[in-house]
Design a protein around this motif. Structure first.
Motif, PDB file in Angstrom:
ATOM      1  N   GLY A  72      41.663  51.351  37.201  1.00  0.00           N
ATOM      2  CA  GLY A  72      42.740  52.026  37.925  1.00  0.00           C
ATOM      3  C   GLY A  72      42.692  51.760  39.415  1.00  0.00           C
ATOM      4  O   GLY A  72      43.729  51.547  40.054  1.00  0.00           O
ATOM      5  N   MET A  73      41.493  51.730  39.989  1.00  0.00           N
ATOM      6  CA  MET A  73      41.372  51.454  41.421  1.00  0.00           C
ATOM      7  C   MET A  73      41.804  50.036  41.750  1.00  0.00           C
ATOM      8  O   MET A  73      42.445  49.780  42.773  1.00  0.00           O
ATOM      9  N   LEU A  74      41.455  49.099  40.874  1.00  0.00           N
ATOM     10  CA  LEU A  74      41.870  47.716  41.104  1.00  0.00           C
ATOM     11  C   LEU A  74      43.389  47.587  41.061  1.00  0.00           C
ATOM     12  O   LEU A  74      43.992  46.886  41.878  1.00  0.00           O
ATOM     13  N   GLN A  75      44.012  48.281  40.109  1.00  0.00           N
ATOM     14  CA  GLN A  75      45.469  48.212  40.015  1.00  0.00           C
ATOM     15  C   GLN A  75      46.134  48.891  41.203  1.00  0.00           C
ATOM     16  O   GLN A  75      47.127  48.392  41.747  1.00  0.00           O
ATOM     17  N   THR A  76      45.586  50.035  41.605  1.00  0.00           N
ATOM     18  CA  THR A  76      46.188  50.786  42.706  1.00  0.00           C
ATOM     19  C   THR A  76      46.037  50.056  44.033  1.00  0.00           C
ATOM     20  O   THR A  76      46.993  49.951  44.818  1.00  0.00           O
ATOM     21  N   ASN A  77      44.844  49.523  44.302  1.00  0.00           N
ATOM     22  CA  ASN A  77      44.567  48.871  45.585  1.00  0.00           C
ATOM     23  C   ASN A  77      44.898  47.388  45.604  1.00  0.00           C
ATOM     24  O   ASN A  77      44.990  46.784  46.679  1.00  0.00           O
ATOM     25  N   GLY A  78      45.056  46.793  44.415  1.00  0.00           N
ATOM     26  CA  GLY A  78      45.419  45.380  44.349  1.00  0.00           C
ATOM     27  C   GLY A  78      44.353  44.435  44.862  1.00  0.00           C
ATOM     28  O   GLY A  78      44.670  43.362  45.384  1.00  0.00           O
ATOM     29  N   HIS A  79      43.069  44.788  44.708  1.00  0.00           N
ATOM     30  CA  HIS A  79      41.999  43.975  45.285  1.00  0.00           C
ATOM     31  C   HIS A  79      41.880  42.596  44.631  1.00  0.00           C
ATOM     32  O   HIS A  79      41.375  41.655  45.262  1.00  0.00           O
ATOM     33  N   ILE A  80      42.280  42.471  43.374  1.00  0.00           N
ATOM     34  CA  ILE A  80      42.140  41.161  42.720  1.00  0.00           C
ATOM     35  C   ILE A  80      43.493  40.604  42.290  1.00  0.00           C
ATOM     36  O   ILE A  80      43.569  39.749  41.414  1.00  0.00           O
ATOM     37  N   ASP A  81      44.576  41.084  42.919  1.00  0.00           N
ATOM     38  CA  ASP A  81      45.894  40.547  42.603  1.00  0.00           C
ATOM     39  C   ASP A  81      45.975  39.097  43.071  1.00  0.00           C
ATOM     40  O   ASP A  81      45.515  38.744  44.168  1.00  0.00           O
ATOM     41  N   ARG A  82      46.598  38.274  42.263  1.00  0.00           N
ATOM     42  CA  ARG A  82      46.770  36.862  42.631  1.00  0.00           C
ATOM     43  C   ARG A  82      48.060  36.674  43.420  1.00  0.00           C
ATOM     44  O   ARG A  82      49.001  37.463  43.302  1.00  0.00           O
ATOM     45  N   ASP A  83      48.111  35.594  44.199  1.00  0.00           N
ATOM     46  CA  ASP A  83      49.335  35.217  44.894  1.00  0.00           C
ATOM     47  C   ASP A  83      50.187  34.425  43.908  1.00  0.00           C
ATOM     48  O   ASP A  83      49.955  33.235  43.670  1.00  0.00           O
ATOM     49  N   PRO A 128      47.479  36.702  49.735  1.00  0.00           N
ATOM     50  CA  PRO A 128      46.535  36.890  48.616  1.00  0.00           C
ATOM     51  C   PRO A 128      45.739  38.178  48.798  1.00  0.00           C
ATOM     52  O   PRO A 128      45.537  38.657  49.916  1.00  0.00           O
ATOM     53  N   SER A 129      45.277  38.728  47.694  1.00  0.00           N
ATOM     54  CA  SER A 129      44.474  39.943  47.753  1.00  0.00           C
ATOM     55  C   SER A 129      43.129  39.646  48.405  1.00  0.00           C
ATOM     56  O   SER A 129      42.748  38.490  48.611  1.00  0.00           O
ATOM     57  N   LEU A 130      42.395  40.707  48.707  1.00  0.00           N
ATOM     58  CA  LEU A 130      41.118  40.583  49.397  1.00  0.00           C
ATOM     59  C   LEU A 130      40.171  39.648  48.653  1.00  0.00           C
ATOM     60  O   LEU A 130      39.505  38.800  49.258  1.00  0.00           O
ATOM     61  N   PHE A 131      40.112  39.775  47.335  1.00  0.00           N
ATOM     62  CA  PHE A 131      39.188  38.960  46.546  1.00  0.00           C
ATOM     63  C   PHE A 131      39.505  37.476  46.677  1.00  0.00           C
ATOM     64  O   PHE A 131      38.603  36.636  46.840  1.00  0.00           O
TER      65      PHE A 131
END
Length: 728
Positions: free
Chosen positions: A398-409, A428-431
């Protein structure tokens, strides 16, 4: 954190935790040498929650008003159709019947869409709000416009549907909706709620969700109080002149003072009512098939061309006053969080009280806790759909989805619309901003650290469960103590019944009642007799209110209840030999087949048997009597004192004397004896022969005393009463 904001919703538990958090922060800051002037903590509340609370109260007020108006007609409708004035239930019923995604077995959403496209191809179909998947209090207003605007199509479809179904079982839902949609009162309710949605709910919702981005417009968290002050003033005007509620310029211009200052807010309103299009026909690109849905709603509620809406004007004005009154009550209730922001009552966070520095401290701050609510929603969804997923795993996802830390461009893979002239790509996301080597390192570290994190989570969860169990044990013990206390009081009342004080027969009751000259004493005596049956015998049916509508019942009215209700009940039920031990038991009273007799007592939880609890209660009762905390003999005396005449000779009497203890202190004690002689009846002087077993050998065995009227059944030296024996 010394100058930080904490935000919560308005429930008591959350507010308590927020208070404790602030106290802990202050403690840490002071330990680090900071002064009170250096610590500036802000307690804030989510304005989305505040808004929901208002609309919950408005919904209830409107529902109750219409329930009273429609009581007679509703009583004639068979209960099988489940017709009531709960507007959210109406939304749920509509979603089940005509919603395309409710997946309700007895609904007909897909047929309705075909019906609409076939017979109303040029009419815009307003999407229903999702009412079946959950609840929130502003649902009452958000769901109203779509029902109101689609209602003509719904009625036509339902008429056909009911004809098709006849009186079969699955016609209940259709009949429920048909009855509601044909009601002018329901249409008036939908119209009022629709106006509140577009004029109040949408605007406050946008402001509450955007304050963190309005720094450049000098509008922040504490400026939400301006919106509250505007609404209070508007609702007061509506109460004075209800026609203003149906005045478009008045209602839709409520927040013009804010929109003139905050450009994005003004742009939002213009977009929603002047630019946001909807397609009449799905997947069309023709401009001819587009409409302005919110502009149509606005026209329908303020300038209706439908007769069914026009004829609700008078009722809408009446309901507007009900709604406005409910808003004002909520705003001004100082036990609720909203009152803190209201200027008219000097709320501690209102613009009338705030310093400019504190107001500016709220600039750039969020006015809602949507971020945390989004995470909660995501975790809840994952827990429901993933079966046996662990809580910490669901929270991490849930945190990953909410914060978008591993969302791809993904913009590079999407073909842009040729009319889209923007050249900016998604960041791009932080990751994925990290070099590949660091991304690999992060994944390896995550895998290695996962077992430790899982253990820490399990330990924290265990501590939480242990604390919860301790709380339940404390509650359990408190319930048992309360039950024992009630048992002791019940025994005291049963003892009163079996004494001269208890009224056992009609003749005795009337004789004692008529012998008492004082109305307060008479009223107290009748109340005691009723209480004996209700709390002593456990007869709830014997109860009678002490007052009604702020007016207390007199002794004659309660005596009538005692004679007409209690004495016949007593003859039928008999007198219990002991009181009921009312230990709380939430287990079911039903049995499947034969009861196994398996014990439900849990030694680990220190569960005691009822007999053990009774014994403890009786020991406590005896202790209180022995140590002088209670005086049962005083409670068992007759309502009236005996007459001082020759009939008093031989009367077993108790008299109160003062004694000195070993330290020279004074204490009171009772000595029993028998009235031996009436010396002077007028002066109430008598000779008493004392119980020789209880007097000192040097003390006299007969002495003369005055039996004063005011000393009857008293608690001081010279008090006297009937001796009831050494054992009760």
């Amino acid at each position: 954190m010394a100058k930080g904001f904490t935000m919560t919703d308005t429930c008591n538990t959350a507010r308590r935790i927020q208070h404790l958090l602030h106290e802990e922060i202050k403690k840490i800051c002071k330990e680090k040498g900071m002064s009170d002037e250096d610590i500036e903590l802000h307690k804030s509340f989510c304005w989305q929650h505040l808004r929901n609370v208002w609309f919950g109260a408005v919904e209830l007020a409107l529902n109750n008003t219409l329930l009273n108006q429609l009581e007679e007609s509703m009583s004639a409708i068979p209960s099988i159709y489940r017709v009531n004035m709960d507007i959210v239930n109406l939304y749920r019923a509509a979603e089940k019947m005509v919603g395309g995604t409710a997946n309700y077995a007895k609904g007909d959403g897909k047929n309705f869409v075909h019906f609409k496209n076939e017979f109303h191809p040029t009419t815009f179909l307003y999407p229903l709000v999702r009412a079946c998947g959950g609840t929130r209090q502003d649902l009452c207003v958000e769901g109203a416009p779509s029902i109101l605007m689609n209602l003509p199509m719904y009625l036509q479809f339902l008429h056909w549907r009911m004809d098709a179904c006849g009186t079969s079982g699955d016609g209940i839902l259709a009949t429920n909706l048909y009855l509601n949609f044909k009601s002018s009162e329901v249409i008036a309710q939908l119209r009022v709620l629709s106006i509140l949605h577009i004029a109040i709910c949408m605007t406050v919702r946008w402001l509450a969700g955007k304050t963190e981005s309005l720094l450049d417009y000098d509008f922040g968290y504490y400026d939400m109080g301006k919106a509250l002050d505007i609404m209070e003033s508007a609702f007061m005007e509506i109460i004075d002149d209800p026609s203003k509620f149906l005045d478009e310029d008045f209602m839709m211009g409520l927040f013009s003072e804010i929109s003139d200052k905050v450009d994005p807010f003004k742009a939002y309103l213009e977009y929603m009512f002047e630019e946001k299009f909807g397609n009449v026909v799905e997947n069309t690109k023709s401009e001819d098939d587009k409409v302005l849905p919110y502009d149509l709603i606005r026209a329908a509620v303020f300038y209706p061309d439908r007769d069914d809406i026009r004829k609700t004007d008078d009722l809408c004005r009446e309901l507007a006053v009900t709604a406005a009154s409910a808003f004002l009550i909520e705003f001004r209730d100082e036990s609720k969080a909203t009152a803190q922001y209201l200027s008219s009552i000097g709320g501690e966070n209102s613009l009338a009280v705030l310093t400019e520095s504190k107001r500016k401290a709220g600039l750039g701050k969020e006015s809602s806790n949507s971020t945390s609510e989004s995470l909660h929603g995501t975790v809840t969804h994952l827990m429901k759909v993933s079966g046996t997923i662990r809580l910490d795993h669901a929270a991490g996802d849930g945190m990953l989805q909410t914060n978008g830390h591993i969302d791809r461009d993904v913009s590079q893979y999407i073909k842009k619309n040729r009319n889209d002239k923007s050249e900016e790509d998604e960041t791009p996301s932080l990751f994925f901003q990290l070099p590949e080597e660091l991304r690999i390192t992060a994944m390896i570290a995550a895998k290695r650290g996962a077992p430790t994190l899982r253990k820490e989570h399990d330990v924290a969860l265990k501590l939480q469960k242990e604390a919860d169990l301790r709380r339940k044990r404390v509650e359990h013990e408190k319930n048992l103590e309360n039950a024992k206390e009630e048992y002791i009081k019940a025994w005291d009342l049963i003892d009163v019944y079996h004494s001269e004080r208890g009224w056992k027969k009609l003749s005795q009751a009337r004789r004692i009642f008529n012998s008492i000259s004082s109305e307060p004493t008479r009223l107290k005596a009748v109340k005691e007799q009723i209480t004996i049956r209700v709390k002593g015998f456990g007869w709830k049916e014997a109860a009678h209110a002490w007052s009604k509508g702020g007016t207390a019942y007199d002794s004659l009215e309660l005596m009538k209840h005692f004679v007409d209700v209690i004495l016949p009940m007593e003859a039928k039920l008999g007198i219990p030999s002991e009181p009921i031990f009312k230990v709380q038991d939430n287990t079911t009273k039903y049995t499947l087949g034969t009861d196994s007799g398996l014990s439900v007592e849990n030694v680990a939880l220190n569960t005691k048997s009822v007999e053990d609890l009774k014994a403890e209660a009786m020991m406590e009762r005896a202790r209180r009597e022995a140590e002088g905390e209670t005086d049962r003999d005083a409670n068992l005396q007759a309502h009236t004192m005996p007459t001082i005449d020759d009939t008093l000779v031989g009367y077993s009497i108790e008299y109160c004397f003062a004694y000195l203890d070993d330290d020279g202190g004074e204490y009171y004690g009772w000595i029993d004896g028998v009235v031996e002689k009436i010396v002077n009846a007028e002066k109430r002087m008598v000779d008493i022969r004392w119980n020789e077993e209880k007097v000192h050998e040097d003390d006299v065995t007969v002495s003369r005393h005055q039996l004063k009227i005011r000393s009857w059944n008293g608690r001081k030296v010279g008090a006297w009463r009937k001796f009831l024996g050494d054992q009760i």
